[in-house]
Design an enzyme around this catalytic site. Structure first.
Site, PDB file in Angstrom:
ATOM      1  N   PRO A   1       2.941  -7.617  -7.681  1.00 50.02           N
ATOM      2  CA  PRO A   1       2.202  -6.970  -8.769  1.00 50.02           C
ATOM      3  C   PRO A   1       2.157  -7.721 -10.102  1.00 50.02           C
ATOM      4  O   PRO A   1       2.673  -7.253 -11.118  1.00 50.02           O
ATOM      5  CB  PRO A   1       2.947  -5.640  -8.917  1.00 50.02           C
ATOM      6  CG  PRO A   1       4.356  -5.974  -8.550  1.00 50.02           C
ATOM      7  CD  PRO A   1       4.241  -6.999  -7.446  1.00 50.02           C
ATOM      8  N   CYS A   2       1.480  -8.857 -10.130  1.00 49.63           N
ATOM      9  CA  CYS A   2       1.369  -9.599 -11.385  1.00 49.63           C
ATOM     10  C   CYS A   2       0.524  -8.828 -12.406  1.00 49.63           C
ATOM     11  O   CYS A   2       0.615  -9.091 -13.600  1.00 49.63           O
ATOM     12  CB  CYS A   2       0.810 -10.995 -11.143  1.00 49.63           C
ATOM     13  SG  CYS A   2      -0.826 -11.023 -10.412  1.00 49.63           S
TER      14      CYS A   2
END
Length: 160
Positions: A123-124
């Site tokens: 989850p950047c």
């Protein structure tokens, strides 16, 4: 040895192109074009598509997939740390750098974030600017905003 397999899955914010093999998911990227969801999904990618579908339906907050992202050792460390940012939460680039043990590595961390090959699952999109702004997102800032609002505990209220 089994070769890489590819499948497409239509999401509310673009078509996900998923590549993987028996060693895990190698990449999930998002395309703007309207490619339909693959009819025949390779066995090694079925769980990934199922979990993405659950995520977009709002019934999944954590992914449980075998991941095999390709990158440098440093990039892999950054991506592994991204997995520790909980659903519905954000962290800024400086906090992320400190978690990795070097506050001065903020630019390198941001660069590695931008090269994350496994969209959403790693989850950047949960990493924001120190001032709370939505900064840099390879898939487009509108998608980052959509994802953060999708994960927000109070979806009736816009975060940005």
């Amino acid at each position: 040895m089994e070769s890489k397999q590819t499948a497409y899955y239509k999401t509310p914010i673009g078509t996900a192109k998923i590549i993987g093999d028996i060693n895990g998911v190698i990449s999930v990227s998002v395309l703007d074009d309207g490619i339909e969801t693959s009819k025949d999904i390779p066995k090694v990618l079925q769980d990934c598509i199922k979990q993405l579908e659950e995520y977009f339906n709002g019934t999944r907050t954590d992914f449980n997939l075998k991941l095999n992202p390709q990158g440098t050792d440093f990039q892999k460390r950054v991506w592994a740390e991204l997995l520790n940012v909980p659903f519905g939460k954000t962290r800024n680039y400086l906090e992320q750098s400190k978690k990795l043990g070097d506050a001065k590595a903020i630019r390198a961390v941001a660069s590695a974030n931008g090269k994350n090959p496994i969209w959403i699952v790693i989850p950047c999109h949960r990493i924001i600017g120190s001032d709370g702004s939505l900064t840099g997102y390879a898939s487009g800032l509108w998608r980052k905003k959509w994802l953060l609002e999708h994960e927000s505990p109070s979806p009736q209220q816009s975060l940005f």
